[in-house]
Structures are given as structure tokens and as C-alpha cells.
Design an enzyme around this catalytic site. Structure first.
Site, PDB file in Angstrom:
ATOM      1  N   SER A  27       0.974  -1.204   0.249  1.00 55.03           N
ATOM      2  CA  SER A  27       0.062   0.070  -0.015  1.00 55.03           C
ATOM      3  C   SER A  27       0.847   1.335  -0.112  1.00 55.03           C
ATOM      4  O   SER A  27       1.525   1.463   0.944  1.00 55.03           O
ATOM      5  CB  SER A  27      -0.926  -0.018   1.330  1.00 55.03           C
ATOM      6  OG  SER A  27      -1.413   1.373   1.405  1.00 55.03           O
ATOM      7  N   HIS A  52      -1.038  -1.583  -4.286  1.00 56.56           N
ATOM      8  CA  HIS A  52      -2.508  -0.875  -3.488  1.00 56.56           C
ATOM      9  C   HIS A  52      -2.573   0.461  -3.422  1.00 56.56           C
ATOM     10  O   HIS A  52      -1.799   0.961  -2.820  1.00 56.56           O
ATOM     11  CB  HIS A  52      -2.840  -1.802  -2.185  1.00 56.56           C
ATOM     12  CG  HIS A  52      -3.936  -1.583  -1.225  1.00 56.56           C
ATOM     13  ND1 HIS A  52      -5.151  -2.171  -1.876  1.00 56.56           N
ATOM     14  CD2 HIS A  52      -4.483  -0.826  -0.705  1.00 56.56           C
ATOM     15  CE1 HIS A  52      -6.087  -1.668  -0.979  1.00 56.56           C
ATOM     16  NE2 HIS A  52      -5.805  -0.811  -0.288  1.00 56.56           N
ATOM     17  N   ASP A  54      -4.866   3.869  -2.001  1.00 53.77           N
ATOM     18  CA  ASP A  54      -5.794   4.182  -1.108  1.00 53.77           C
ATOM     19  C   ASP A  54      -6.417   5.581  -1.368  1.00 53.77           C
ATOM     20  O   ASP A  54      -5.774   6.542  -1.170  1.00 53.77           O
ATOM     21  CB  ASP A  54      -5.524   4.141   0.266  1.00 53.77           C
ATOM     22  CG  ASP A  54      -5.149   2.302   0.848  1.00 53.77           C
ATOM     23  OD1 ASP A  54      -6.126   1.765   0.771  1.00 53.77           O
ATOM     24  OD2 ASP A  54      -4.244   2.260   1.019  1.00 53.77           O
ATOM     25  N   MET A  56      -8.708   8.285  -0.422  1.00 51.02           N
ATOM     26  CA  MET A  56      -9.782   9.119   0.671  1.00 51.02           C
ATOM     27  C   MET A  56     -10.218  10.319   0.624  1.00 51.02           C
ATOM     28  O   MET A  56      -9.595  11.059  -0.029  1.00 51.02           O
ATOM     29  CB  MET A  56      -8.799   8.858   2.060  1.00 51.02           C
ATOM     30  CG  MET A  56      -8.181   7.609   2.432  1.00 51.02           C
ATOM     31  SD  MET A  56      -7.449   7.712   3.997  1.00 51.02           S
ATOM     32  CE  MET A  56      -6.580   6.046   3.700  1.00 51.02           C
ATOM     33  N   HIS A  85      -8.576   1.211  -4.007  1.00 46.02           N
ATOM     34  CA  HIS A  85      -9.417   1.031  -2.834  1.00 46.02           C
ATOM     35  C   HIS A  85     -10.142   2.459  -2.649  1.00 46.02           C
ATOM     36  O   HIS A  85      -9.424   3.003  -2.035  1.00 46.02           O
ATOM     37  CB  HIS A  85      -8.669   0.612  -1.509  1.00 46.02           C
ATOM     38  CG  HIS A  85      -9.392   0.218  -0.377  1.00 46.02           C
ATOM     39  ND1 HIS A  85      -8.770   0.309   0.856  1.00 46.02           N
ATOM     40  CD2 HIS A  85     -10.672   0.432  -0.206  1.00 46.02           C
ATOM     41  CE1 HIS A  85      -9.648  -0.150   1.873  1.00 46.02           C
ATOM     42  NE2 HIS A  85     -10.865  -0.074   1.256  1.00 46.02           N
ATOM     43  N   MET A  87     -12.136   4.750  -0.588  1.00 44.81           N
ATOM     44  CA  MET A  87     -12.764   5.037   0.628  1.00 44.81           C
ATOM     45  C   MET A  87     -13.479   6.496   0.686  1.00 44.81           C
ATOM     46  O   MET A  87     -12.938   7.315   1.166  1.00 44.81           O
ATOM     47  CB  MET A  87     -11.752   4.965   1.787  1.00 44.81           C
ATOM     48  CG  MET A  87     -11.385   3.496   2.338  1.00 44.81           C
ATOM     49  SD  MET A  87      -9.618   3.586   2.998  1.00 44.81           S
ATOM     50  CE  MET A  87      -8.586   3.580   1.561  1.00 44.81           C
ATOM     51  N   MET A 156     -11.489  -5.339   5.646  1.00 46.79           N
ATOM     52  CA  MET A 156     -10.670  -4.420   6.508  1.00 46.79           C
ATOM     53  C   MET A 156     -10.488  -4.832   7.942  1.00 46.79           C
ATOM     54  O   MET A 156     -11.254  -5.366   8.783  1.00 46.79           O
ATOM     55  CB  MET A 156     -11.507  -3.132   6.789  1.00 46.79           C
ATOM     56  CG  MET A 156     -11.382  -2.258   5.563  1.00 46.79           C
ATOM     57  SD  MET A 156      -9.986  -1.819   4.483  1.00 46.79           S
ATOM     58  CE  MET A 156      -9.276  -1.093   5.963  1.00 46.79           C
ATOM     59  N   ASP A 194      -6.670  -6.094   4.679  1.00 44.66           N
ATOM     60  CA  ASP A 194      -6.188  -4.763   4.537  1.00 44.66           C
ATOM     61  C   ASP A 194      -5.927  -4.022   6.015  1.00 44.66           C
ATOM     62  O   ASP A 194      -7.238  -3.906   6.607  1.00 44.66           O
ATOM     63  CB  ASP A 194      -6.900  -3.891   3.475  1.00 44.66           C
ATOM     64  CG  ASP A 194      -6.287  -2.637   3.403  1.00 44.66           C
ATOM     65  OD1 ASP A 194      -5.050  -2.291   3.749  1.00 44.66           O
ATOM     66  OD2 ASP A 194      -7.084  -1.682   2.439  1.00 44.66           O
TER      67      ASP A 194
HETATM   68  C1  DX5 Z   1      -6.151   1.790   5.648  1.00 40.62           C
HETATM   69  C2  DX5 Z   1      -6.027   1.597   4.130  1.00 40.62           C
HETATM   70  C3  DX5 Z   1      -4.717   0.475   3.921  1.00 40.62           C
HETATM   71  C4  DX5 Z   1      -3.532   1.110   4.695  1.00 40.62           C
HETATM   72  C5  DX5 Z   1      -2.964  -0.047   5.403  1.00 40.62           C
HETATM   73  O1  DX5 Z   1      -7.267   2.519   5.494  1.00 40.62           O
HETATM   74  O2  DX5 Z   1      -6.990   0.864   3.484  1.00 40.62           O
HETATM   75  O3  DX5 Z   1      -4.479   0.209   2.853  1.00 40.62           O
HETATM   76  O4  DX5 Z   1      -2.483   1.675   3.795  1.00 40.62           O
HETATM   77  O5  DX5 Z   1      -1.773   0.364   5.788  1.00 40.62           O
HETATM   78  P1  DX5 Z   1      -0.952  -0.649   7.272  1.00 40.62           P
HETATM   79  O6  DX5 Z   1      -0.526  -1.835   6.433  1.00 40.62           O
HETATM   80  O7  DX5 Z   1       0.022   0.239   7.492  1.00 40.62           O
HETATM   81  O8  DX5 Z   1      -1.924  -0.869   8.358  1.00 40.62           O
HETATM   82 ZN    ZN Z   2      -6.436  -0.151   1.511  1.00 36.99          ZN
END
Ligand code: DX5
Ligand code: ZN
Length: 239
Positions: A27, A52, A54, A56, A85, A87, A156, A194
Site C-alpha cells: 500500500s 494497492h 488508497d 480517501m 481502494h 474510501m 478491513m 487490509d
Molecule cells: C487503511 C488503508 C490501508 C492502509 C494499510 O485505511 O486502507 O490500505 O494503507 O496500512 P497498514 O498496512 O500500515 O496498516
Molecule cells: Zn486500503
């Protein structure tokens, strides 16, 4: 930098999840964005399966990261599939932009869509694989019911919104329930976990049925990210 390359196949061909194998997905949330291309190239060379990504929006989760313009730049840094992903609230409004930016997989949250089955059709209409994610406290029923429509089940294992959190203790039972639904229905769906994944937590997640492991901090905040990726893979599937 490798420059733009051919996209990984995204057809709805069946069997992509079989035979089940371990996939490691760094990620980039925990990477150094000032040298992101180099960070991605190193984990790609070390055998990462997907990147990956993310997204947000400050509404579905409190933090804001980036949108399609940055995904398009990441697309030009790697040939690996981009596992995006979302969010974000109202994710269906943004599918076209992320697909055009080069996403190979687009995962939406079950909490953010009214009808998960039609969301899967909307994602696939853009020629990308469809993922459905679930937060740790959301009831599993509607999520499991929608999985036959999806290529990716994303469980998650922390509250979404930030990297570097601890793997939640209740996660293995939820992973096992999702694995039962996938195997029971002979679904062509990978099971991605994740949040808080490192060599020790990944072993338990794998034993519960996860096959695809997102890892941010444990890879990109390690002194040697390629070595951390290899250690994670070795912990899950000893050579
Ligand atoms: C959190 C993200 C994850 C995050 C995981 O909301 O969806 O993908 O990057 O990070 P680690 O592996 O550090 O928990
Ligand atoms: Zn993620």
C-alpha cells in the site's frame, strides 16, 4: 520509471482466483511520495503482485489522500495491476475517472453503495475488476450476499482511514466467514485483507482463509522494503 505499459488483462474471464495463491500488495499510503516511482519499482522488482492505492475523501473517512490525477501518474510508474481502494462517499460517480486513470481493480465499500450488486455491474462496465470492501464493525450479511457479483472481497482488519494501525483481534473470525462463503459458493473471488498486516498477523489471516495481503507500514516503513516484502511472503507461505 518504466513509462506507460500494456494494461494487465481485465476481461471478465473466469478462474482468475484459482488456483489460490498468495498475493502481496504494498500500500503506497506509507511510501515516500517524493520518490514514489522508485519506491514502487523496488517492490515491483521484489515480487509485489498488485500496487494497492488508497483513495480517501475526508467524508467516508476523515483523511484526504488523492484522486484520479495521481492514479494516472502511478499508472505510468509500473506495469503491476493497480488495486484501487475507494474510501469515498458516492463512489459510483467516480468510477469512470479512476478506470480512465488506469485502475485495474476498483473496490468500493459496502457501506458506501445502496445496491452492491448493481455497483459491481457499474464497475465491470468500465472494464475493470470489481471489489467490495467491508469495515470491521459492519454486519457481514449484505456483504456476503453480494460476493457472487465480485472479483475481490476486501476485509478491513483495521478501521479504514490511516496506515500503521494494529490488526484487530476480531478479524480472523470475519475472514473465515468470508472464506466459507467463497468456497461454499465456489466463487471466483480473491480474499484480500487490509490493515495491520505484517509477518505475524498475516499468518493468522492466512490460516483463516485470506489469500491477498495489503501491507503499508510493514513494507514501506521497513529499513529494506524489498526484504520486508519477501519476509512477509515467506511467513505466509514458507518456501
Ligand atoms: C487503511 C488503508 C490501508 C492502509 C494499510 O485505511 O486502507 O490500505 O494503507 O496500512 P497498514 O498496512 O500500515 O496498516
Ligand atoms: Zn486500503
Amino acid at each position: 520509471m518504466t513509462g506507460p505499459g500494456p494494461r494487465a488483462p481485465v476481461s471478465a474471464a473466469t478462474g482468475w482466483s484459482r488456483p489460490r495463491r498468495t498475493r502481496i500488495c504494498p500500500s503506497i499510503l506509507s511510501a515516500d511520495f517524493s520518490r514514489l516511482a522508485e519506491e514502487i519499482a523496488r517492490v515491483e522488482a521484489a515480487g509485489a503482485d498488485f500496487v494497492h492505492v488508497d483513495v480517501m475523501d475526508g467524508r467516508f473517512v476523515p483523511s484526504i489522500t488523492f484522486g484520479p490525477i495521481v492514479v494516472e501518474a502511478i499508472r505510468r510508474m509500473t506495469r503491476l495491476p493497480l488495486d484501487v481502494h475507494l474510501m469515498i462517499v458516492e463512489p459510483l460517480r467516480h468510477l469512470e475517472a479512476f478506470a480512465k486513470a488506469g485502475a485495474d481493480h476498483i473496490t468500493v465499500h459496502v457501506e458506501a453503495v445502496e445496491d452492491p450488486a448493481s455497483a459491481a455491474r457499474a464497475i465491470r462496465a468500465h472494464g475493470v475488476r470489481a471489489g467490495l470492501a467491508i469495515k470491521p464493525k459492519t454486519a457481514l450479511g449484505p456483504f456476503l450476499a453480494a460476493l457472487p457479483q465480485y472479483d475481490i472481497a476486501l476485509v478491513m482488519t483495521v478501521e479504514p482511514g490511516a496506515g500503521g494501525q494494529a490488526f484487530l483481534e476480531g478479524s480472523p473470525g470475519r475472514i473465515a466467514a468470508v472464506r466459507s462463503a467463497i468456497d461454499g459458493g465456489a466463487l471466483d473471488c480473491i480474499l484480500e485483507v487490509d490493515g495491520g498486516i505484517g509477518p505475524s498477523t498475516a499468518v493468522g489471516a492466512a490460516a483463516s482463509g485470506a489469500d491477498t495481503f495489503v501491507a503499508g507500514h510493514s513494507i514501506f516503513r521497513a529499513a529494506d522494503p524489498p526484504a520486508a516484502l519477501r519476509s512477509l511472503r515467506a511467513a505466509i507461505a514458507p518456501p
